[in-house]
Motif scaffolding. Structure first.
Motif, mmCIF file in Angstrom:
data_model
loop_
_atom_site.group_PDB
_atom_site.id
_atom_site.type_symbol
_atom_site.label_atom_id
_atom_site.label_comp_id
_atom_site.label_asym_id
_atom_site.label_seq_id
_atom_site.Cartn_x
_atom_site.Cartn_y
_atom_site.Cartn_z
ATOM 1 N N THR A 150 0.837 -1.147 0.043
ATOM 2 C CA THR A 150 0.075 -0.087 0.154
ATOM 3 C C THR A 150 0.956 1.267 0.155
ATOM 4 O O THR A 150 0.587 2.199 -0.545
ATOM 5 C CB THR A 150 -0.940 0.133 1.081
ATOM 6 N N TYR A 151 1.969 1.124 0.857
ATOM 7 C CA TYR A 151 2.745 2.225 0.807
ATOM 8 C C TYR A 151 4.284 2.028 1.025
ATOM 9 O O TYR A 151 5.184 2.957 1.339
ATOM 10 C CB TYR A 151 2.441 3.225 2.033
ATOM 11 N N THR A 152 4.516 0.893 0.420
ATOM 12 C CA THR A 152 6.096 0.389 0.498
ATOM 13 C C THR A 152 6.578 -0.329 -0.718
ATOM 14 O O THR A 152 5.558 -1.073 -1.455
ATOM 15 C CB THR A 152 6.086 -1.022 1.802
ATOM 16 N N VAL A 153 7.700 0.035 -1.270
ATOM 17 C CA VAL A 153 8.135 -0.488 -2.382
ATOM 18 C C VAL A 153 9.432 -1.010 -2.045
ATOM 19 O O VAL A 153 10.163 -0.431 -1.375
ATOM 20 C CB VAL A 153 8.372 0.664 -3.548
ATOM 21 N N GLN A 154 9.657 -2.482 -2.285
ATOM 22 C CA GLN A 154 11.020 -3.206 -2.240
ATOM 23 C C GLN A 154 11.583 -3.314 -3.070
ATOM 24 O O GLN A 154 11.416 -3.861 -4.142
ATOM 25 C CB GLN A 154 10.695 -4.386 -1.426
ATOM 26 N N LEU A 155 12.968 -3.110 -3.023
ATOM 27 C CA LEU A 155 13.958 -3.408 -4.152
ATOM 28 C C LEU A 155 14.959 -4.193 -3.746
ATOM 29 O O LEU A 155 15.580 -4.101 -2.566
ATOM 30 C CB LEU A 155 14.677 -1.846 -4.573
ATOM 31 N N GLY A 160 22.608 -8.120 -3.089
ATOM 32 C CA GLY A 160 21.875 -9.024 -2.064
ATOM 33 C C GLY A 160 21.032 -8.272 -1.080
ATOM 34 O O GLY A 160 20.260 -8.737 -0.250
ATOM 35 N N ARG A 161 21.353 -6.855 -0.896
ATOM 36 C CA ARG A 161 20.710 -6.221 0.189
ATOM 37 C C ARG A 161 19.322 -5.897 -0.522
ATOM 38 O O ARG A 161 19.162 -5.777 -1.498
ATOM 39 C CB ARG A 161 21.363 -4.709 0.508
ATOM 40 N N THR A 162 18.388 -5.641 0.555
ATOM 41 C CA THR A 162 17.071 -5.322 0.173
ATOM 42 C C THR A 162 16.723 -3.866 0.612
ATOM 43 O O THR A 162 17.083 -3.459 1.816
ATOM 44 C CB THR A 162 16.055 -6.411 0.968
ATOM 45 N N TYR A 163 16.307 -3.337 -0.157
ATOM 46 C CA TYR A 163 15.829 -1.718 0.369
ATOM 47 C C TYR A 163 14.432 -1.568 0.320
ATOM 48 O O TYR A 163 13.623 -2.126 -0.703
ATOM 49 C CB TYR A 163 16.562 -0.683 -0.492
ATOM 50 N N ARG A 164 13.838 -0.594 1.315
ATOM 51 C CA ARG A 164 12.659 -0.276 1.335
ATOM 52 C C ARG A 164 12.341 1.328 1.063
ATOM 53 O O ARG A 164 13.223 1.867 1.935
ATOM 54 C CB ARG A 164 11.770 -0.799 2.656
ATOM 55 N N TYR A 165 11.573 1.477 0.395
ATOM 56 C CA TYR A 165 11.203 2.792 0.191
ATOM 57 C C TYR A 165 9.606 2.902 0.565
ATOM 58 O O TYR A 165 8.465 2.643 -0.016
ATOM 59 C CB TYR A 165 11.234 3.210 -1.075
ATOM 60 N N LEU A 166 9.260 3.961 1.543
ATOM 61 C CA LEU A 166 7.818 3.994 2.217
ATOM 62 C C LEU A 166 7.321 5.454 2.071
ATOM 63 O O LEU A 166 8.169 6.482 1.879
ATOM 64 C CB LEU A 166 7.660 3.782 3.727
ATOM 65 N N HIS A 167 5.907 5.504 1.785
ATOM 66 C CA HIS A 167 5.260 6.820 1.623
ATOM 67 C C HIS A 167 5.427 7.416 0.285
ATOM 68 O O HIS A 167 4.939 8.640 0.086
ATOM 69 C CB HIS A 167 5.690 7.618 2.703
ATOM 70 N N LEU A 168 5.660 6.580 -0.544
ATOM 71 C CA LEU A 168 5.567 7.292 -2.109
ATOM 72 C C LEU A 168 4.210 7.352 -2.419
ATOM 73 O O LEU A 168 3.218 6.367 -1.871
ATOM 74 C CB LEU A 168 6.477 6.250 -3.015
ATOM 75 N N ASP A 169 3.690 8.246 -3.225
ATOM 76 C CA ASP A 169 2.702 8.158 -3.975
ATOM 77 C C ASP A 169 2.320 7.018 -4.870
ATOM 78 O O ASP A 169 2.939 7.133 -5.653
ATOM 79 C CB ASP A 169 2.526 9.405 -4.710
ATOM 80 N N GLY A 195 -1.312 4.539 3.887
ATOM 81 C CA GLY A 195 -2.604 3.882 3.745
ATOM 82 C C GLY A 195 -3.737 4.709 4.118
ATOM 83 O O GLY A 195 -3.638 5.857 3.460
ATOM 84 N N SER A 196 -4.378 4.459 4.991
ATOM 85 C CA SER A 196 -5.560 5.333 5.428
ATOM 86 C C SER A 196 -5.304 6.691 6.272
ATOM 87 O O SER A 196 -6.035 7.549 6.142
ATOM 88 C CB SER A 196 -6.721 4.620 6.039
#
Ligand SMILES: [Zn+2]
Length: 240
Positions: A150-155, A160-169, A195-196
């Motif tokens: 809903t508000y999280t994109v994971q790359l 091998g690292r995982t990055y999260r980007y939160l609060h994007l439109d 989210g809400s």
């Protein structure tokens, strides 16, 4: 040759003496300054991971496309729900020096690298101005989008690292699940999407990787601050 060695020793001397300067450190001519890793503000906001200046993600691209950007607390900053009263757009929030907020007080997250055992999983970064849907978050390294919530994109980066980007439109995301991205490629616009219930306009950015803790390997959220300081300096110097 003599010139080179003199130059080098001057450079090394300068680099060393800069390291020992009183905080906050100002290493660029663009006014960028930052408190050391783990120095959370105010002190009531939690126990940071002081003294850990390890660059967990060497060479990453800064996750916001353009400077300036301001890394500081959303909760304890002006207008935050535990911060001084005032507008979230207060200029105090849009100013250097940076303040680390990894490990800032949060009750619900299990965080082995935070001294409290819980804490903020990453860091919060404000864009140049208090305007949503204006500034792009970008891929910090080549990788693949592994999930979009809903508000999280994971790359997942090729490291091998995982990055999260939160609060994007979410309506204007530039990526799809399974899409390969190159370093610096646009992911989406920084906003206040949670989210809400909206949050402040910022990018929450975190990094997960497998590290050795004692004799065992664990996949944990690691401190992003020092990696981001280095990445931001490269951005300011024009070679992000
Ligand atoms: Zn956050």
């Amino acid at each position: 040759m003599r010139f080179i060695s003199i130059f080098l020793s001057v450079f090394i001397f300068t680099a060393c003496s800069q390291k020992e300067e009183k905080i906050p450190v100002d290493l660029t001519r663009k006014g960028f300054s930052y408190y050391p890793a783990g120095e959370l503000a105010p002190v009531t906001s939690g126990q940071g991971r002081k003294g850990d200046n390890y660059v967990y993600a060497p060479g990453i691209r800064f996750p916001i496309e353009s400077a300036p950007a301001y890394l500081n607390s959303q909760v304890y900053g002006v207008g935050g729900y535990l911060g001084p009263k005032g507008s979230l757009c207060s200029e105090t929030n849009y100013a250097y020096p940076w303040h680390d907020n990894y490990c800032e007080k949060r009750s619900k997250y299990n965080m082995p690298l935070c001294s409290m055992g819980t804490g903020h999983q990453g860091v919060d970064i404000r864009t140049a101005t208090c305007e949503k849907k204006k500034y792009y978050a970008v891929a910090v390294e080549n990788g693949v989008i592994t999930s979009i919530g809903t508000y999280t994109v994971q790359l997942r980066g090729i490291s091998g690292r995982t990055y999260r980007y939160l609060h994007l439109d979410s309506a204007t995301l530039k990526v799809k699940r399974g899409q390969n991205l190159r370093r610096g490629q646009r992911i989406g616009l920084v906003s206040n999407n949670m989210g809400s219930t909206p949050t402040s306009i910022h990018l929450h950015f975190d990094m997960k990787q497998t590290i050795k803790i004692g004799n065992s390997s664990k996949t944990v959220f690691v401190p992003p601050y020092t990696s981001l300081v280095e990445a931001y300096k490269r951005l300011l110097q024009g070679h992000p």
